[in-house]
Design a protein around this motif. Structure first.
Motif, PDB file in Angstrom:
ATOM      1  N   ASP A 135     -11.293   8.732 -16.256  1.00 50.78           N
ATOM      2  CA  ASP A 135     -11.967   9.953 -15.821  1.00 50.78           C
ATOM      3  C   ASP A 135     -11.013  11.138 -15.962  1.00 50.78           C
ATOM      4  OD1 ASP A 135     -13.165  12.044 -14.544  1.00 50.78           O
ATOM      5  OD2 ASP A 135     -13.408  11.030 -12.615  1.00 50.78           O
ATOM      6  N   GLN A 195     -14.837   9.323   7.925  1.00 42.63           N
ATOM      7  CA  GLN A 195     -15.280  10.500   7.173  1.00 42.63           C
ATOM      8  C   GLN A 195     -16.379  10.081   6.215  1.00 42.63           C
ATOM      9  OE1 GLN A 195     -11.644  11.623   5.028  1.00 42.63           O
ATOM     10  NE2 GLN A 195     -12.339  10.450   3.267  1.00 42.63           N
ATOM     11  N   GLY A 225       0.305   4.012   4.387  1.00 35.77           N
ATOM     12  CA  GLY A 225       1.095   2.924   3.828  1.00 35.77           C
ATOM     13  C   GLY A 225       2.538   3.378   3.662  1.00 35.77           C
ATOM     14  N   ALA A 273      -6.532  10.367  -4.567  1.00 34.55           N
ATOM     15  CA  ALA A 273      -6.967  10.975  -3.301  1.00 34.55           C
ATOM     16  C   ALA A 273      -5.740  11.507  -2.565  1.00 34.55           C
ATOM     17  CB  ALA A 273      -7.678   9.930  -2.430  1.00 34.55           C
ATOM     18  N   GLY A 327      -5.934   3.108 -12.693  1.00 36.50           N
ATOM     19  CA  GLY A 327      -7.242   3.048 -12.037  1.00 36.50           C
ATOM     20  C   GLY A 327      -7.203   3.566 -10.613  1.00 36.50           C
ATOM     21  N   VAL A 381     -10.008   7.200  13.981  1.00 40.15           N
ATOM     22  CA  VAL A 381      -9.310   6.378  12.990  1.00 40.15           C
ATOM     23  C   VAL A 381      -8.871   5.037  13.600  1.00 40.15           C
ATOM     24  CG1 VAL A 381      -7.647   6.363  11.092  1.00 40.15           C
ATOM     25  CG2 VAL A 381      -8.579   8.527  11.885  1.00 40.15           C
ATOM     26  N   GLN A 428       0.818  -1.221   0.000  1.00 37.54           N
ATOM     27  CA  GLN A 428       0.000   0.000   0.000  1.00 37.54           C
ATOM     28  C   GLN A 428       0.849   1.268   0.000  1.00 37.54           C
ATOM     29  OE1 GLN A 428      -3.278   0.204   2.855  1.00 37.54           O
ATOM     30  NE2 GLN A 428      -2.916   2.413   3.049  1.00 37.54           N
ATOM     31  N   VAL A 429       0.528   2.160  -0.928  1.00 36.39           N
ATOM     32  CA  VAL A 429       1.190   3.451  -1.022  1.00 36.39           C
ATOM     33  C   VAL A 429       0.279   4.517  -0.423  1.00 36.39           C
ATOM     34  CG1 VAL A 429       1.986   5.212  -2.659  1.00 36.39           C
ATOM     35  CG2 VAL A 429       2.456   2.782  -3.096  1.00 36.39           C
ATOM     36  N   ASP A 470      -9.767   3.542 -20.989  1.00 33.42           N
ATOM     37  CA  ASP A 470     -10.123   2.350 -20.222  1.00 33.42           C
ATOM     38  C   ASP A 470      -8.870   1.513 -19.959  1.00 33.42           C
ATOM     39  OD1 ASP A 470     -11.161   0.051 -19.201  1.00 33.42           O
ATOM     40  OD2 ASP A 470     -12.570  -0.315 -20.840  1.00 33.42           O
ATOM     41  N   LEU A 471      -8.593   1.250 -18.700  1.00 32.60           N
ATOM     42  CA  LEU A 471      -7.382   0.493 -18.371  1.00 32.60           C
ATOM     43  C   LEU A 471      -7.411  -0.912 -18.967  1.00 32.60           C
ATOM     44  CD1 LEU A 471      -7.532  -1.837 -15.820  1.00 32.60           C
ATOM     45  CD2 LEU A 471      -8.211   0.210 -14.600  1.00 32.60           C
ATOM     46  N   PHE A 472      -8.615  -1.464 -19.130  1.00 32.86           N
ATOM     47  CA  PHE A 472      -8.707  -2.824 -19.660  1.00 32.86           C
ATOM     48  C   PHE A 472      -8.317  -2.886 -21.143  1.00 32.86           C
ATOM     49  CE2 PHE A 472     -11.521  -2.825 -15.951  1.00 32.86           C
ATOM     50  CZ  PHE A 472     -10.919  -3.847 -15.233  1.00 32.86           C
ATOM     51  N   HIS A 518      -3.480   9.156  -0.876  1.00 31.78           N
ATOM     52  CA  HIS A 518      -2.655   8.324  -1.754  1.00 31.78           C
ATOM     53  C   HIS A 518      -1.457   9.134  -2.268  1.00 31.78           C
ATOM     54  CE1 HIS A 518      -1.728   4.931  -4.369  1.00 31.78           C
ATOM     55  NE2 HIS A 518      -1.403   5.838  -5.272  1.00 31.78           N
TER      56      HIS A 518
HETATM   57  C1  LIG Z   1      -7.143   8.431   7.410  1.00 26.29           C
HETATM   58  C2  LIG Z   1      -7.091   7.928   5.991  1.00 26.29           C
HETATM   59  C3  LIG Z   1      -5.946   7.316   5.517  1.00 26.29           C
HETATM   60  C4  LIG Z   1      -5.879   6.839   4.211  1.00 26.29           C
HETATM   61  N1  LIG Z   1      -4.712   6.269   3.766  1.00 26.29           N
HETATM   62  C5  LIG Z   1      -4.610   5.885   2.472  1.00 26.29           C
HETATM   63  C6  LIG Z   1      -3.384   5.339   1.941  1.00 26.29           C
HETATM   64  O1  LIG Z   1      -2.394   5.168   2.644  1.00 26.29           O
HETATM   65  N2  LIG Z   1      -3.344   4.982   0.643  1.00 26.29           N
HETATM   66  C7  LIG Z   1      -4.423   5.131  -0.198  1.00 26.29           C
HETATM   67  O2  LIG Z   1      -4.307   4.795  -1.389  1.00 26.29           O
HETATM   68  N3  LIG Z   1      -5.593   5.615   0.276  1.00 26.29           N
HETATM   69  C8  LIG Z   1      -5.715   5.992   1.581  1.00 26.29           C
HETATM   70  N4  LIG Z   1      -6.914   6.461   2.048  1.00 26.29           N
HETATM   71  C9  LIG Z   1      -8.111   6.334   1.191  1.00 26.29           C
HETATM   72  C10 LIG Z   1      -8.273   7.425   0.175  1.00 26.29           C
HETATM   73  O3  LIG Z   1      -9.014   8.478   0.751  1.00 26.29           O
HETATM   74  C11 LIG Z   1      -9.060   6.905  -1.051  1.00 26.29           C
HETATM   75  O4  LIG Z   1     -10.284   6.374  -0.611  1.00 26.29           O
HETATM   76  C12 LIG Z   1      -8.309   5.844  -1.852  1.00 26.29           C
HETATM   77  O5  LIG Z   1      -6.988   6.244  -2.110  1.00 26.29           O
HETATM   78  C13 LIG Z   1      -9.025   5.587  -3.139  1.00 26.29           C
HETATM   79  O6  LIG Z   1      -8.370   4.553  -3.851  1.00 26.29           O
HETATM   80  P1  LIG Z   1      -8.506   4.420  -5.439  1.00 26.29           P
HETATM   81  O7  LIG Z   1      -7.968   5.628  -6.090  1.00 26.29           O
HETATM   82  O8  LIG Z   1      -7.932   3.116  -5.836  1.00 26.29           O
HETATM   83  O9  LIG Z   1     -10.092   4.292  -5.628  1.00 26.29           O
HETATM   84  P2  LIG Z   1     -11.154   5.350  -6.232  1.00 26.29           P
HETATM   85  O10 LIG Z   1     -11.013   6.669  -5.584  1.00 26.29           O
HETATM   86  O11 LIG Z   1     -12.448   4.666  -6.204  1.00 26.29           O
HETATM   87  O12 LIG Z   1     -10.660   5.533  -7.724  1.00 26.29           O
HETATM   88  C14 LIG Z   1     -10.769   4.580  -8.729  1.00 26.29           C
HETATM   89  C15 LIG Z   1     -10.371   5.257 -10.025  1.00 26.29           C
HETATM   90  O13 LIG Z   1     -10.365   4.300 -11.059  1.00 26.29           O
HETATM   91  C16 LIG Z   1     -10.867   4.899 -12.234  1.00 26.29           C
HETATM   92  N5  LIG Z   1     -11.406   3.840 -13.089  1.00 26.29           N
HETATM   93  C17 LIG Z   1     -12.499   3.051 -12.857  1.00 26.29           C
HETATM   94  N6  LIG Z   1     -12.661   2.173 -13.859  1.00 26.29           N
HETATM   95  C18 LIG Z   1     -11.654   2.387 -14.746  1.00 26.29           C
HETATM   96  C19 LIG Z   1     -11.281   1.797 -15.991  1.00 26.29           C
HETATM   97  N7  LIG Z   1     -11.971   0.787 -16.525  1.00 26.29           N
HETATM   98  N8  LIG Z   1     -10.213   2.296 -16.629  1.00 26.29           N
HETATM   99  C20 LIG Z   1      -9.484   3.327 -16.108  1.00 26.29           C
HETATM  100  N9  LIG Z   1      -9.777   3.912 -14.936  1.00 26.29           N
HETATM  101  C21 LIG Z   1     -10.848   3.448 -14.252  1.00 26.29           C
HETATM  102  C22 LIG Z   1     -11.931   5.854 -11.752  1.00 26.29           C
HETATM  103  O14 LIG Z   1     -12.125   6.895 -12.707  1.00 26.29           O
HETATM  104  C23 LIG Z   1     -11.332   6.366 -10.442  1.00 26.29           C
HETATM  105  O15 LIG Z   1     -10.613   7.565 -10.644  1.00 26.29           O
HETATM  106  C24 LIG Z   1      -7.006   6.950   3.354  1.00 26.29           C
HETATM  107  C25 LIG Z   1      -8.152   7.575   3.833  1.00 26.29           C
HETATM  108  C26 LIG Z   1      -8.208   8.063   5.136  1.00 26.29           C
HETATM  109  C27 LIG Z   1      -9.459   8.746   5.604  1.00 26.29           C
END
Ligand SMILES: Cc1cc2nc3c(=O)[nH]c(=O)nc-3n(C[C@H](O)[C@H](O)[C@H](O)COP(=O)(O)OP(=O)(O)OC[C@H]3O[C@@H](n4cnc5c(N)ncnc54)[C@H](O)[C@@H]3O)c2cc1C
Lengths: 317, 263
Positions: A287, B121, A252, A268, A264, B145, A247-248, A303-305, A271
């Protein structure tokens, strides 16, 4: 009147965000015609006070009580210090610990609270800029009060520099020990495993866009073909699809490879905190408004796929 | 033992959307159960499965639309639900954590729970503050948390891990009654079973106005309001690769090779 910046430390180290508070605190103090005071509670407060004595700080309040952060001690102490120092604004980092005490302080003082500030302005009353909806939009929040508790996002203001001439004033709060209902019993390091993603020059990081655990295969294949290591955003680890050591982010690993390929992942703030030091950042996301493109050097909006198998092909020839 | 769980919606914004009149038009929004609350519900339901005589009550500050996610919580095993809403809240541009905490506290004072679980949150404003504000409002102990919870109901102590930054966890003992804000990953939230979904339809869902919970609309003191909303100007200068997947992948491969990537 004063702006009071409450520093954060953990296990003997002052956290960098504490020095950033002094920069935004000074700006606020100037605009409000106030003094900037810093406060540091628990631990080696004299050492911390020395570190906090930067340009622009008028006074530093040291509170020698216990070693580590305890939210009951912080809340009680700062409530009293606000009165003693005639503070109208309290600033603290928007960290896990900041969010463990600042809301309680705001409630006790009956002051408005705005968390995760990325910008602020006091020219016409206090307005705080925040991100909404996972960083897709930004909004200005108007605070209808002369008082506020604000938690400040890290990395948005530079750390205050120089050497200051602040007076250091020990403050002895009246702590109601009976009201302390939580006790820190220890700390634990997590996420040690057999793969150290911080050592890799090339990371292929996968996020929730991958949708299903089975689909991770195409990511593994790409990483193999590229000679890269697989990393992930939090939801992938929360789901148990990859171990915690991949985890990054904020909770992480902090990585700075030559190449970080984010697939994908929305980008956030929690991250991005763990990967924005990477040499070259490339994002694949369908997006175009995903915040990951704000930190990326190159992007593919698709689309990543579709893209991932093509890219694997390019490296398997 | 009674556990109160706060349940709210998360809001997903479509890839292409417009901001108008300080709001994103409804048609670009999708509502779902807030991710963090899903873990809080699961944690409460699991406690109920481990020890006897646990009642799990959900509380939501939200319009009628939120009943969809409330029913999801009931289908996953919560026993009953309370929803608070009022026209006076409809007009607020920002429902700040203090206001939400005051309203949840009004319900909690009636329910007198031993434990309150909230998500860290929620999805729209992500203030990350309602749980701790609620604890202060109730004069309960708290921990923010939490990614590991070991409850000793008899001793009235929750032993928790708080997930700090950088892969460090703080271990704390928290006296009950307490509010814990629950982090994702603490458990593995279940999908509602068909039976659960059916049962949820007949579980009690009380709807209350401000007056019902003893809050005067004039006393709301909404201290935050939205003065602008906009798409942030991109700070970076990402070069977007154009063309079909074969073209963009080809271009990207070349870029990567220039940077020394090769198996
Ligand atoms: C206290 C706290 C600590 C946290 N610590 C971490 C941490 O250490 N690391 C971390 O990563 N997060 C952390 N988070 C969570 C963070 O807030 C986000 O919820 C998380 O990073 C979202 O992960 P994601 O980008 O994979 O998912 P999402 O935000 O759901 O994003 C998914 C992305 O994929 C894209 N996508 C979907 N389908 C496709 C497709 N077919 N082709 C191309 N793109 C596609 C979408 O457009 C979207 O942008 C923390 C949150 C809190 C509150």
């Amino acid at each position: 009147m004063t702006v009071l910046a409450v520093a954060e430390h953990r296990r003997g180290e002052l956290r960098e965000e504490s020095l950033e508070l002094l920069t935004v605190g000074r700006q606020l103090a100037d605009a409000l015609d106030s003094e900037l005071h810093a406060a540091v509670v628990s631990g080696d407060v004299d050492q911390y006070a020395e570190d906090l004595n930067r340009e622009g700080v008028d006074a530093i309040h040291t509170v020698d009580h216990g070693e580590e952060f305890n939210h009951d001690v912080y809340t009680q102490t700062i409530e009293q210090l606000v009165g003693a120092a005639d503070a109208t604004m309290v600033l603290t980092p928007n960290s896990v610990n900041g969010l463990d005490w600042a809301p309680a302080l705001a409630q006790r003082l009956d002051w408005p609270l705005v968390t995760d500030a990325v910008d602020m302005d006091v020219s016409d009353g206090l307005t705080v800029t925040r991100e909404l909806y996972g960083g897709k939009v930004e909004g200005a929040v108007e605070v209808d009060s002369d008082h506020a508790v604000l938690t400040v996002r890290g990395g948005e203001w530079p750390a205050a520099g120089g050497t200051g001439s602040a007076t250091v004033e020990p403050f002895e709060p009246d702590i109601d020990e009976a009201a302390i209902g939580s006790t820190v019993t220890g700390f634990q390091e997590v996420g040690a495993g057999d793969v150290d993603i911080t050592e890799s020059d090339v990371l292929v990081a996968v996020g929730r866009g991958i949708e299903e655990e089975e689909n991770l295969d195409i990511i593994e294949e790409l990483a193999d073909a590229m000679g890269a290591t697989v990393a992930a955003s939090r939801p992938i680890v929360d789901n148990g699809w990859l171990p915690k050591d991949r985890q990054v982010g904020q909770s992480g690993k902090n990585v700075s490879p030559d190449v970080y390929l984010a697939i994908g992942i929305s980008g956030a703030v929690q991250h991005v905190a763990g990967m924005n030091g990477s040499e070259t950042i490339i994002a694949v996301n369908d997006d175009p408004s995903a915040p990951i493109f704000d930190v990326a050097d190159y992007g593919i909006v698709d689309d990543l796929f579709e893209v991932v198998p093509e890219l694997t092909e390019q490296f398997s020839g | 033992m009674k556990i109160l769980v706060t349940v709210s919606e998360s809001v997903d914004v479509d890839d292409d959307f417009e901001v108008s009149e300080m709001a994103i038009d409804e048609r670009y929004l999708t509502y779902d159960l807030n991710e963090w609350d899903d873990y809080a519900i699961e944690e409460a339901v699991q406690i109920g499965e481990e020890i006897d005589d646990v009642e799990v009550v959900t509380v939501t500050i939200g319009p009628e639309r939120t009943e969809e996610v409330i029913r999801q919580a009931l289908a996953k095993g919560a026993d009953r639900a309370v929803r608070v809403w009022d026209d006076a809240l409809e007009e607020a541009s920002v429902l700040d954590p203090a206001t939400k905490a005051r309203l949840v506290a009004a319900v909690a004072r009636e329910e007198e729970p031993d434990l309150v679980l909230t998500g860290v949150q929620s999805g729209d404003y992500s203030f990350g503050a309602t749980g701790v504000a609620l604890a202060a409002e109730m004069d309960y102990e708290w921990a923010a948390v939490v990614n590991n919870l070991d409850l000793d109901a008899e001793a009235g102590v929750a032993s928790v891990h708080r997930e700090l930054e950088g892969g460090v966890e703080e271990l704390s003992d928290v006296e009950l009654p307490a509010v814990l804000t629950i982090q994702t990953g603490i458990n593995d939230p279940r999908y509602a079973s068909l039976r659960g979904i059916r049962q949820a339809q007949s579980k009690p869902l009380d709807v209350k106005t401000l007056g019902d919970v003893g809050v005067d609309a004039d006393d709301l003191r909404l201290s935050l309001s939205l003065s602008s909303l906009y798409e942030p100007e991109t700070e970076g200068e990402a070069t977007l690769l154009e063309g079909g997947p074969d073209e963009t992948a080809g271009e990207l491969a070349e870029l990567l090779r220039e940077r020394g990537v090769d198996a």
